[in-house]
Design a protein around this motif. Structure first.
Motif, mmCIF file in Angstrom:
data_model
loop_
_atom_site.group_PDB
_atom_site.id
_atom_site.type_symbol
_atom_site.label_atom_id
_atom_site.label_comp_id
_atom_site.label_asym_id
_atom_site.label_seq_id
_atom_site.Cartn_x
_atom_site.Cartn_y
_atom_site.Cartn_z
ATOM 1 N N PHE A 178 2.422 12.273 13.547
ATOM 2 C CA PHE A 178 1.112 12.760 12.780
ATOM 3 C C PHE A 178 0.129 12.996 13.528
ATOM 4 C CE2 PHE A 178 3.374 9.493 9.897
ATOM 5 C CZ PHE A 178 3.761 10.570 9.244
ATOM 6 N N PRO A 179 -1.469 13.943 13.734
ATOM 7 C CA PRO A 179 -1.800 13.609 14.707
ATOM 8 C C PRO A 179 -3.603 12.580 15.071
ATOM 9 C CG PRO A 179 -2.879 14.887 12.826
ATOM 10 C CD PRO A 179 -1.673 13.931 12.674
ATOM 11 N N VAL A 180 -2.911 11.083 15.702
ATOM 12 C CA VAL A 180 -3.295 10.081 15.523
ATOM 13 C C VAL A 180 -2.919 9.403 16.470
ATOM 14 C CG1 VAL A 180 -3.819 10.055 13.030
ATOM 15 C CG2 VAL A 180 -1.958 8.766 13.771
ATOM 16 N N SER A 181 -3.531 8.041 16.359
ATOM 17 C CA SER A 181 -3.246 7.384 17.850
ATOM 18 C C SER A 181 -3.687 6.274 17.706
ATOM 19 C CB SER A 181 -3.964 8.119 19.913
ATOM 20 O OG SER A 181 -5.207 7.888 19.841
ATOM 21 N N ALA A 182 -3.446 4.643 18.626
ATOM 22 C CA ALA A 182 -3.773 3.661 18.325
ATOM 23 C C ALA A 182 -3.528 3.430 16.570
ATOM 24 C CB ALA A 182 -5.310 3.212 18.485
ATOM 25 N N TYR A 183 -2.388 3.654 16.693
ATOM 26 C CA TYR A 183 -2.701 3.663 14.568
ATOM 27 C C TYR A 183 -2.174 2.727 14.200
ATOM 28 C CZ TYR A 183 0.152 3.716 10.109
ATOM 29 O OH TYR A 183 0.103 3.438 8.733
ATOM 30 N N LEU A 184 -2.921 1.319 13.724
ATOM 31 C CA LEU A 184 -2.198 -0.383 13.284
ATOM 32 C C LEU A 184 -1.716 -0.422 11.665
ATOM 33 C CD1 LEU A 184 -0.966 -3.166 14.125
ATOM 34 C CD2 LEU A 184 -3.586 -3.597 14.432
ATOM 35 N N ALA A 185 -1.425 -0.498 11.382
ATOM 36 C CA ALA A 185 -0.577 -0.636 9.983
ATOM 37 C C ALA A 185 -0.528 -2.191 9.603
ATOM 38 C CB ALA A 185 -0.034 0.404 9.175
ATOM 39 N N THR A 186 -0.765 -2.297 8.108
ATOM 40 C CA THR A 186 -0.401 -3.346 7.967
ATOM 41 C C THR A 186 0.204 -3.669 6.142
ATOM 42 O OG1 THR A 186 -1.878 -5.019 9.410
ATOM 43 C CG2 THR A 186 -1.080 -6.501 7.243
ATOM 44 N N LEU A 187 1.660 -4.362 6.215
ATOM 45 C CA LEU A 187 2.425 -4.366 4.395
ATOM 46 C C LEU A 187 2.240 -6.092 4.587
ATOM 47 C CD1 LEU A 187 3.221 -2.670 2.013
ATOM 48 C CD2 LEU A 187 5.431 -3.231 3.622
ATOM 49 N N GLN A 188 1.052 -6.014 2.932
ATOM 50 C CA GLN A 188 0.789 -7.321 2.299
ATOM 51 C C GLN A 188 1.188 -7.658 0.977
ATOM 52 O OE1 GLN A 188 -3.263 -9.826 3.210
ATOM 53 N NE2 GLN A 188 -1.759 -11.444 3.091
ATOM 54 N N VAL A 189 2.291 -9.023 0.698
ATOM 55 C CA VAL A 189 2.429 -8.938 -0.847
ATOM 56 C C VAL A 189 1.629 -10.128 -0.696
ATOM 57 C CG1 VAL A 189 3.988 -9.029 -2.222
ATOM 58 C CG2 VAL A 189 4.879 -7.924 -1.013
ATOM 59 N N GLU A 190 1.251 -10.129 -1.737
ATOM 60 C CA GLU A 190 0.064 -11.798 -2.204
ATOM 61 C C GLU A 190 0.503 -12.394 -3.774
ATOM 62 O OE1 GLU A 190 -3.965 -11.606 -0.759
ATOM 63 O OE2 GLU A 190 -3.228 -9.973 -1.029
ATOM 64 N N ALA A 191 0.816 -13.141 -4.336
ATOM 65 C CA ALA A 191 0.666 -13.904 -5.562
ATOM 66 C C ALA A 191 -0.491 -13.653 -6.021
ATOM 67 C CB ALA A 191 1.987 -14.971 -5.652
ATOM 68 N N LEU A 192 -0.623 -13.052 -7.436
ATOM 69 C CA LEU A 192 -1.859 -13.038 -8.392
ATOM 70 C C LEU A 192 -1.364 -14.238 -9.246
ATOM 71 C CD1 LEU A 192 -2.109 -9.088 -8.539
ATOM 72 C CD2 LEU A 192 -4.094 -10.580 -7.659
ATOM 73 N N THR A 193 -0.144 -14.661 -9.746
ATOM 74 C CA THR A 193 -0.214 -15.078 -10.707
ATOM 75 C C THR A 193 1.634 -15.493 -10.834
ATOM 76 O OG1 THR A 193 1.234 -13.820 -12.655
ATOM 77 C CG2 THR A 193 -0.933 -14.239 -12.371
ATOM 78 N N GLU A 194 2.299 -15.989 -11.256
ATOM 79 C CA GLU A 194 3.591 -16.669 -10.938
ATOM 80 C C GLU A 194 4.807 -15.007 -10.750
ATOM 81 O OE1 GLU A 194 6.089 -20.072 -12.716
ATOM 82 O OE2 GLU A 194 4.082 -21.657 -11.791
ATOM 83 N N SER A 195 4.058 -14.337 -12.111
ATOM 84 C CA SER A 195 4.974 -13.232 -13.051
ATOM 85 C C SER A 195 4.241 -11.259 -12.067
ATOM 86 C CB SER A 195 5.462 -13.030 -13.661
ATOM 87 O OG SER A 195 3.565 -13.505 -14.643
ATOM 88 N N SER A 196 2.918 -12.010 -11.386
ATOM 89 C CA SER A 196 2.700 -10.573 -10.924
ATOM 90 C C SER A 196 2.153 -10.909 -9.355
ATOM 91 C CB SER A 196 1.402 -10.522 -11.524
ATOM 92 O OG SER A 196 0.929 -10.870 -11.340
ATOM 93 N N ALA A 197 2.409 -9.648 -8.736
ATOM 94 C CA ALA A 197 1.961 -9.461 -7.286
ATOM 95 C C ALA A 197 0.846 -8.544 -7.140
ATOM 96 C CB ALA A 197 3.059 -8.995 -6.134
ATOM 97 N N LYS A 198 0.542 -8.135 -5.877
ATOM 98 C CA LYS A 198 -0.589 -7.250 -5.584
ATOM 99 C C LYS A 198 0.438 -7.165 -3.520
ATOM 100 C CE LYS A 198 -4.594 -8.695 -3.490
ATOM 101 N NZ LYS A 198 -6.144 -8.472 -2.923
ATOM 102 N N VAL A 199 0.485 -5.833 -3.951
ATOM 103 C CA VAL A 199 0.471 -5.187 -2.488
ATOM 104 C C VAL A 199 -0.645 -4.510 -1.626
ATOM 105 C CG1 VAL A 199 2.489 -3.819 -1.239
ATOM 106 C CG2 VAL A 199 2.892 -5.294 -3.484
ATOM 107 N N THR A 200 -0.805 -4.782 -0.415
ATOM 108 C CA THR A 200 -1.661 -3.964 0.212
ATOM 109 C C THR A 200 -0.804 -3.041 1.629
ATOM 110 O OG1 THR A 200 -3.738 -5.234 -0.728
ATOM 111 C CG2 THR A 200 -3.651 -4.433 0.988
ATOM 112 N N TRP A 201 -1.240 -2.069 1.346
ATOM 113 C CA TRP A 201 -0.812 -1.812 2.258
ATOM 114 C C TRP A 201 -2.154 -0.640 3.016
ATOM 115 C CZ3 TRP A 201 4.096 2.633 1.682
ATOM 116 C CH2 TRP A 201 4.422 3.363 2.999
#
Length: 138
Positions: A79-102
């Motif tokens: 990839f034509p990039v430098s200084a790349y920093l990524a985050t993957l996060q999983v959060e609970a929305l309810t007891e039976s659903s999740a939000k994933v952010t990348w």
């Protein structure tokens, strides 16, 4: 510095999603773009092979199992990039659903268009999270 991100809701508990994505070496388990992941340096580095034979080396920067998140940098990639920093996060929305952010921030290489590089990563993140959701049929 350009950024790219994607967010998706998945109709299963956050812990169940984290069980699949939370291992730093687990990308081949849910991301079709990555066919192989080999750990190095005690699990702090992953050597990835893409479906088209490309090689990516990433280093784990932070990991929080309780908060269900980790961040990593790219040490080597096509990839034509430098200084790349990524985050993957999983959060609970309810007891039976999740939000994933990348999400990621990066510096495009000289001569590349910020928007094109941003689209590249947004495409990887969007496609990746759709592939992740496909692991949890409703």
């Amino acid at each position: 510095m350009p950024t790219a991100s994607s967010v998706i809701e998945i109709p299963v508990p956050a812990d169940q999603v984290w069980q699949l994505v939370g291992g730093f070496n687990s990308l081949p388990d849910w991301l079709p773009l990555i066919t192989k992941s080999e750990p190095g340096e005690g699990g702090r580095v992953r050597h990835l092979t893409t479906a088209d034979g490309g090689v990516i080396v990433e280093r784990l920067q932070t990991f929080d199992n309780v908060a269900r998140t980790y961040s990593y940098t790219i040490e080597q990639s096509p990839f034509p990039v430098s200084a790349y920093l990524a985050t993957l996060q999983v959060e609970a929305l309810t007891e039976s659903s999740a939000k994933v952010t990348w999400s990621g921030v990066f510096t495009p290489a000289a001569g590349t268009e910020d928007a094109a590089v941003e689209a590249l990563f947004a495409g990887v993140y969007n496609g990746g999270l759709e592939a992740l959701r496909a692991n949890f049929p409703a």
